[in-house]
Motif scaffolding. Structure first.
Motif, PDB file in Angstrom:
ATOM      1  N   SER A  90       0.809  -1.222   0.000  1.00  0.00           N
ATOM      2  CA  SER A  90       0.000   0.000   0.000  1.00  0.00           C
ATOM      3  C   SER A  90       0.843   1.272   0.000  1.00  0.00           C
ATOM      4  N   ALA A  91       2.001   1.262   0.640  1.00  0.00           N
ATOM      5  CA  ALA A  91       2.852   2.462   0.650  1.00  0.00           C
ATOM      6  C   ALA A  91       3.322   2.797  -0.767  1.00  0.00           C
ATOM      7  N   TYR A  92       3.640   1.784  -1.556  1.00  0.00           N
ATOM      8  CA  TYR A  92       4.084   2.013  -2.935  1.00  0.00           C
ATOM      9  C   TYR A  92       2.930   2.444  -3.833  1.00  0.00           C
ATOM     10  N   VAL A  93       1.761   1.872  -3.592  1.00  0.00           N
ATOM     11  CA  VAL A  93       0.573   2.262  -4.365  1.00  0.00           C
ATOM     12  C   VAL A  93       0.209   3.708  -4.048  1.00  0.00           C
ATOM     13  N   PHE A  94       0.255   4.076  -2.764  1.00  0.00           N
ATOM     14  CA  PHE A  94       0.016   5.454  -2.360  1.00  0.00           C
ATOM     15  C   PHE A  94       1.021   6.387  -3.043  1.00  0.00           C
ATOM     16  N   SER A  95       2.299   6.037  -2.987  1.00  0.00           N
ATOM     17  CA  SER A  95       3.347   6.858  -3.600  1.00  0.00           C
ATOM     18  C   SER A  95       3.131   6.998  -5.103  1.00  0.00           C
ATOM     19  N   PHE A  96       2.734   5.918  -5.756  1.00  0.00           N
ATOM     20  CA  PHE A  96       2.490   5.947  -7.194  1.00  0.00           C
ATOM     21  C   PHE A  96       1.390   6.946  -7.539  1.00  0.00           C
ATOM     22  N   PHE A  97       0.243   6.838  -6.868  1.00  0.00           N
ATOM     23  CA  PHE A  97      -0.875   7.723  -7.189  1.00  0.00           C
ATOM     24  C   PHE A  97      -0.611   9.165  -6.759  1.00  0.00           C
ATOM     25  N   MET A  98       0.047   9.349  -5.635  1.00  0.00           N
ATOM     26  CA  MET A  98       0.386  10.703  -5.203  1.00  0.00           C
ATOM     27  C   MET A  98       1.319  11.355  -6.222  1.00  0.00           C
ATOM     28  N   ALA A  99       2.338  10.634  -6.648  1.00  0.00           N
ATOM     29  CA  ALA A  99       3.280  11.169  -7.629  1.00  0.00           C
ATOM     30  C   ALA A  99       2.602  11.395  -8.977  1.00  0.00           C
ATOM     31  N   LEU A 100       1.754  10.470  -9.378  1.00  0.00           N
ATOM     32  CA  LEU A 100       1.046  10.587 -10.651  1.00  0.00           C
ATOM     33  C   LEU A 100       0.187  11.846 -10.693  1.00  0.00           C
ATOM     34  N   LEU A 101      -0.620  12.037  -9.659  1.00  0.00           N
ATOM     35  CA  LEU A 101      -1.528  13.181  -9.637  1.00  0.00           C
ATOM     36  C   LEU A 101      -0.786  14.504  -9.427  1.00  0.00           C
ATOM     37  N   MET A 102       0.142  14.543  -8.497  1.00  0.00           N
ATOM     38  CA  MET A 102       0.867  15.791  -8.240  1.00  0.00           C
ATOM     39  C   MET A 102       1.730  16.198  -9.431  1.00  0.00           C
ATOM     40  N   SER A 103       2.420  15.252 -10.039  1.00  0.00           N
ATOM     41  CA  SER A 103       3.253  15.595 -11.200  1.00  0.00           C
ATOM     42  C   SER A 103       2.386  16.036 -12.369  1.00  0.00           C
ATOM     43  N   SER A 104       1.210  15.445 -12.519  1.00  0.00           N
ATOM     44  CA  SER A 104       0.287  15.846 -13.576  1.00  0.00           C
ATOM     45  C   SER A 104      -0.172  17.284 -13.388  1.00  0.00           C
ATOM     46  N   ILE A 105      -0.630  17.580 -12.187  1.00  0.00           N
ATOM     47  CA  ILE A 105      -1.148  18.915 -11.898  1.00  0.00           C
ATOM     48  C   ILE A 105      -0.048  19.961 -12.011  1.00  0.00           C
ATOM     49  N   MET A 106       1.078  19.709 -11.366  1.00  0.00           N
ATOM     50  CA  MET A 106       2.159  20.699 -11.342  1.00  0.00           C
ATOM     51  C   MET A 106       2.765  20.908 -12.728  1.00  0.00           C
ATOM     52  N   SER A 107       2.990  19.839 -13.474  1.00  0.00           N
ATOM     53  CA  SER A 107       3.582  20.004 -14.802  1.00  0.00           C
ATOM     54  C   SER A 107       2.635  20.721 -15.756  1.00  0.00           C
ATOM     55  N   SER A 108       1.327  20.489 -15.626  1.00  0.00           N
ATOM     56  CA  SER A 108       0.384  21.193 -16.503  1.00  0.00           C
ATOM     57  C   SER A 108       0.344  22.680 -16.172  1.00  0.00           C
ATOM     58  N   ILE A 109       0.294  23.012 -14.883  1.00  0.00           N
ATOM     59  CA  ILE A 109       0.264  24.422 -14.488  1.00  0.00           C
ATOM     60  C   ILE A 109       1.553  25.130 -14.903  1.00  0.00           C
ATOM     61  N   ILE A 110       2.689  24.510 -14.659  1.00  0.00           N
ATOM     62  CA  ILE A 110       3.967  25.133 -14.999  1.00  0.00           C
ATOM     63  C   ILE A 110       4.146  25.248 -16.513  1.00  0.00           C
ATOM     64  N   SER A 111       3.721  24.239 -17.254  1.00  0.00           N
ATOM     65  CA  SER A 111       3.821  24.303 -18.721  1.00  0.00           C
ATOM     66  C   SER A 111       2.971  25.444 -19.271  1.00  0.00           C
ATOM     67  N   ILE A 112       1.741  25.551 -18.790  1.00  0.00           N
ATOM     68  CA  ILE A 112       0.860  26.632 -19.268  1.00  0.00           C
ATOM     69  C   ILE A 112       1.384  27.991 -18.819  1.00  0.00           C
ATOM     70  N   PHE A 113       1.880  28.078 -17.597  1.00  0.00           N
ATOM     71  CA  PHE A 113       2.427  29.337 -17.095  1.00  0.00           C
ATOM     72  C   PHE A 113       3.620  29.797 -17.939  1.00  0.00           C
ATOM     73  N   ASN A 114       4.496  28.872 -18.268  1.00  0.00           N
ATOM     74  CA  ASN A 114       5.705  29.225 -19.023  1.00  0.00           C
ATOM     75  C   ASN A 114       5.474  29.423 -20.511  1.00  0.00           C
ATOM     76  N   MET A 115       4.578  28.632 -21.090  1.00  0.00           N
ATOM     77  CA  MET A 115       4.404  28.653 -22.542  1.00  0.00           C
ATOM     78  C   MET A 115       3.102  29.338 -22.979  1.00  0.00           C
ATOM     79  N   GLY A 116       2.123  29.363 -22.099  1.00  0.00           N
ATOM     80  CA  GLY A 116       0.804  29.871 -22.466  1.00  0.00           C
ATOM     81  C   GLY A 116       0.000  28.773 -23.148  1.00  0.00           C
ATOM     82  N   LEU A 117      -1.212  29.092 -23.518  1.00  0.00           N
ATOM     83  CA  LEU A 117      -2.063  28.118 -24.208  1.00  0.00           C
ATOM     84  C   LEU A 117      -1.758  28.159 -25.706  1.00  0.00           C
ATOM     85  N   ILE A 118      -0.584  27.661 -26.051  1.00  0.00           N
ATOM     86  CA  ILE A 118      -0.120  27.664 -27.435  1.00  0.00           C
ATOM     87  C   ILE A 118      -0.503  26.359 -28.126  1.00  0.00           C
ATOM     88  N   SER A 119      -0.368  26.367 -29.423  1.00  0.00           N
ATOM     89  CA  SER A 119      -0.569  25.145 -30.192  1.00  0.00           C
ATOM     90  C   SER A 119       0.509  24.139 -29.778  1.00  0.00           C
TER      91      SER A 119
END
Length: 76
Positions: A7-36
């Motif tokens: 369960s600790a590894y499953v927790f880590s997997f989903f926590m990393a999956l969701l946090m990296s998804s959210i943070m990378s999307s926000i940072i990508s849009i912040f840095n690049m804008g809503l570009i093609s």
């Protein structure tokens, strides 16, 4: 189903999956804008972020639990 002993590894997997998804999307849009092509840029950033986040979350979870136990009052 995955065994409870993992369960600790499953927790880590989903926590990393969701946090990296959210943070990378926000940072990508912040840095690049809503570009093609922002989706491709974000997916590339997410892959790198997840590759770093999963082992990091797995390794620091015991430290975080220790820090929480130091600052949270224990019920008697």
């Amino acid at each position: 189903m995955i065994s409870n002993k993992h369960s600790a590894y499953v927790f880590s997997f989903f926590m990393a999956l969701l946090m990296s998804s959210i943070m990378s999307s926000i940072i990508s849009i912040f840095n690049m804008g809503l570009i093609s092509g922002i989706i491709g840029i974000w997916l590339k950033a997410w892959a790198l972020a997840f590759a770093i986040a999963f082992p990091t979350v797995t390794l620091i979870t015991p430290l975080v639990r220790k820090l929480v136990s130091l600052v949270v009052e224990q019920k008697v």
